[in-house]
Design a protein around this motif. Structure first.
Motif, PDB file in Angstrom:
ATOM      1  N   TYR A  57     -48.516  47.192  -2.482  1.00 58.18           N
ATOM      2  CA  TYR A  57     -48.605  45.924  -3.203  1.00 58.18           C
ATOM      3  C   TYR A  57     -50.039  45.409  -3.326  1.00 58.18           C
ATOM      4  CZ  TYR A  57     -43.510  45.628  -3.082  1.00 58.18           C
ATOM      5  OH  TYR A  57     -42.163  45.876  -3.254  1.00 58.18           O
ATOM      6  N   SER A  58     -51.011  46.268  -3.063  1.00 55.93           N
ATOM      7  CA  SER A  58     -52.400  45.850  -3.222  1.00 55.93           C
ATOM      8  C   SER A  58     -52.765  45.686  -4.692  1.00 55.93           C
ATOM      9  CB  SER A  58     -53.348  46.846  -2.553  1.00 55.93           C
ATOM     10  OG  SER A  58     -53.231  48.133  -3.152  1.00 55.93           O
ATOM     11  N   SER A  59     -52.057  46.405  -5.563  1.00 54.61           N
ATOM     12  CA  SER A  59     -52.277  46.290  -7.007  1.00 54.61           C
ATOM     13  C   SER A  59     -51.135  47.013  -7.713  1.00 54.61           C
ATOM     14  CB  SER A  59     -53.604  46.925  -7.412  1.00 54.61           C
ATOM     15  OG  SER A  59     -53.540  48.342  -7.263  1.00 54.61           O
ATOM     16  N   PRO A  60     -50.884  46.688  -8.988  1.00 54.71           N
ATOM     17  CA  PRO A  60     -49.871  47.437  -9.735  1.00 54.71           C
ATOM     18  C   PRO A  60     -50.179  48.928  -9.780  1.00 54.71           C
ATOM     19  CG  PRO A  60     -50.357  45.395 -10.873  1.00 54.71           C
ATOM     20  CD  PRO A  60     -51.366  45.508  -9.755  1.00 54.71           C
TER      21      PRO A  60
ATOM     22  N   TYR B 165     -51.256  40.643  -0.681  1.00 52.44           N
ATOM     23  CA  TYR B 165     -52.063  41.817  -1.015  1.00 52.44           C
ATOM     24  C   TYR B 165     -52.415  41.902  -2.496  1.00 52.44           C
ATOM     25  CZ  TYR B 165     -49.877  42.884   3.454  1.00 52.44           C
ATOM     26  OH  TYR B 165     -49.422  42.815   4.748  1.00 52.44           O
ATOM     27  N   GLY B 166     -51.488  41.506  -3.367  1.00 47.34           N
ATOM     28  CA  GLY B 166     -51.716  41.674  -4.796  1.00 47.34           C
ATOM     29  C   GLY B 166     -51.698  40.395  -5.602  1.00 47.34           C
ATOM     30  N   GLY B 167     -51.559  39.256  -4.923  1.00 44.54           N
ATOM     31  CA  GLY B 167     -51.554  37.985  -5.622  1.00 44.54           C
ATOM     32  C   GLY B 167     -50.147  37.519  -5.969  1.00 44.54           C
ATOM     33  N   ALA B 168     -50.040  36.255  -6.382  1.00 45.26           N
ATOM     34  CA  ALA B 168     -48.748  35.617  -6.601  1.00 45.26           C
ATOM     35  C   ALA B 168     -47.961  36.232  -7.747  1.00 45.26           C
ATOM     36  CB  ALA B 168     -48.949  34.123  -6.859  1.00 45.26           C
ATOM     37  N   GLY B 169     -48.647  36.848  -8.704  1.00 43.37           N
ATOM     38  CA  GLY B 169     -47.945  37.344  -9.873  1.00 43.37           C
ATOM     39  C   GLY B 169     -47.631  38.822  -9.860  1.00 43.37           C
ATOM     40  N   ILE B 170     -47.846  39.504  -8.735  1.00 47.73           N
ATOM     41  CA  ILE B 170     -47.729  40.963  -8.759  1.00 47.73           C
ATOM     42  C   ILE B 170     -46.297  41.433  -8.992  1.00 47.73           C
ATOM     43  CG2 ILE B 170     -47.549  41.167  -6.253  1.00 47.73           C
ATOM     44  CD1 ILE B 170     -49.105  43.851  -6.582  1.00 47.73           C
TER      45      ILE B 170
END
Length: 283
Positions: free
Chosen positions: A146-149, A189-194
């Motif tokens: 979940y660090s990024s898409p 890890y990836g922000g509220a909208g991940i």
């Protein structure tokens, strides 16, 4: 405690708070890509009480039927999907034996962490027995996936690669996000909208993502007896006509196969028809 993303049954899989009762008393545990802690599982504190009610991609007529309950054909059916996360494991043969004994199909949301390599051939065995194989995670490491898409889809690609010797990865079009589609831990890890972004991307890529609305709490932290797991399933079913049951097939959930006969017997007594998630979506 969540739901299946389906145009027919969206309104019929209601949010339940049962699976969050211990959320604030349990400590968060997660693995690494090659973890020192071998147990992987969906943790209750990673979930939110309110599921996403968006049904992107549903045909308007089907979406309206799901919202209003106008689809009387499906409204009269009682359907249940048994789903198992975090396998295959040393407990998978016992799960498969019970399912075969009672003639019940199930859906396995599998992982491939490296620690369960010796059990991966069981994926083929489960598929040949008529069960659905679906994607969960290669690592089950929240901080990584979940660090990024991009990191999430790299994990899914790795999972598909590791499963490819045992099942055709092109046929794996259903997935379950670790922690569920409304988990909150991903925000760290990836922000509220991940999660919103990942759900949209999953649909764009042709995946169906699946949550649940019945929870056995068999991976809640404290090892439960078969009777306790059974009671949790019955309680959280709560009269729902369409049920997606969250159970686990991990190395630490050895009492889950022991609870299955009672769970299956009870649903049969209540008049439910068993099906895989894929079959449920097609009904």
């Amino acid at each position: 405690m969540l739901f299946l993303r389906s145009p027919y049954i969206g309104n019929r899989l209601r949010s339940l708070s049962l699976c969050l009762m211990l959320a604030f008393s349990l400590g968060f545990l997660s693995g690494q890509l090659w973890p020192s802690v071998t147990a992987a599982g969906c943790r209750l504190e990673d979930l939110t009480q309110d599921p996403d009610t968006h049904f992107a991609g549903a045909e308007p007529a089907r979406q309206a039927a799901a919202t209003t309950g106008a689809d009387s054909t499906h409204a009269s059916q009682k359907l249940v999907c048994l789903t198992f996360d975090d396998g295959p494991s040393k407990n998978t043969p016992a799960v498969l034996e019970v399912l075969e004994r009672y003639g019940v199909p199930a859906t396995f949301f599998v992982i491939a962490t490296g620690y369960n390599d010796e059990y991966l051939p069981l994926v083929r065995q489960a598929r040949e027995a008529g069960h659905q194989i679906a994607l969960h995670s290669a690592s089950h490491d929240y901080s990584a996936i979940y660090s990024s898409p991009a990191a999430y889809w790299e994990d899914i690609d790795l999972l598909r690669e590791r499963l490819s010797p045992y099942v055709d990865p092109d046929g794996l079009t259903y997935l379950r996000f670790p922690g569920g589609s409304t988990n909150t831990v991903s925000r760290k890890y990836g922000g509220a909208g991940i999660m919103k972004e990942l759900k949209a991307q999953a649909e764009e890529k042709g995946y169906q993502w699946v949550d649940w609305n019945v929870c056995g709490e068999d991976a809640a932290g404290e090892k439960l007896s078969p009777g306790e797991i059974f009671k949790n399933v019955v309680k959280s079913t709560n009269g729902q006509s369409v049920c997606v049951v969250l159970l686990h097939d991990s190395a630490t959930t050895s009492t889950t196969p022991e609870a299955l006969p009672d769970i299956i017997g009870w649903y049969k007594e209540q008049g439910y028809e068993f099906c895989t998630v894929e079959q449920l979506y097609e009904k």
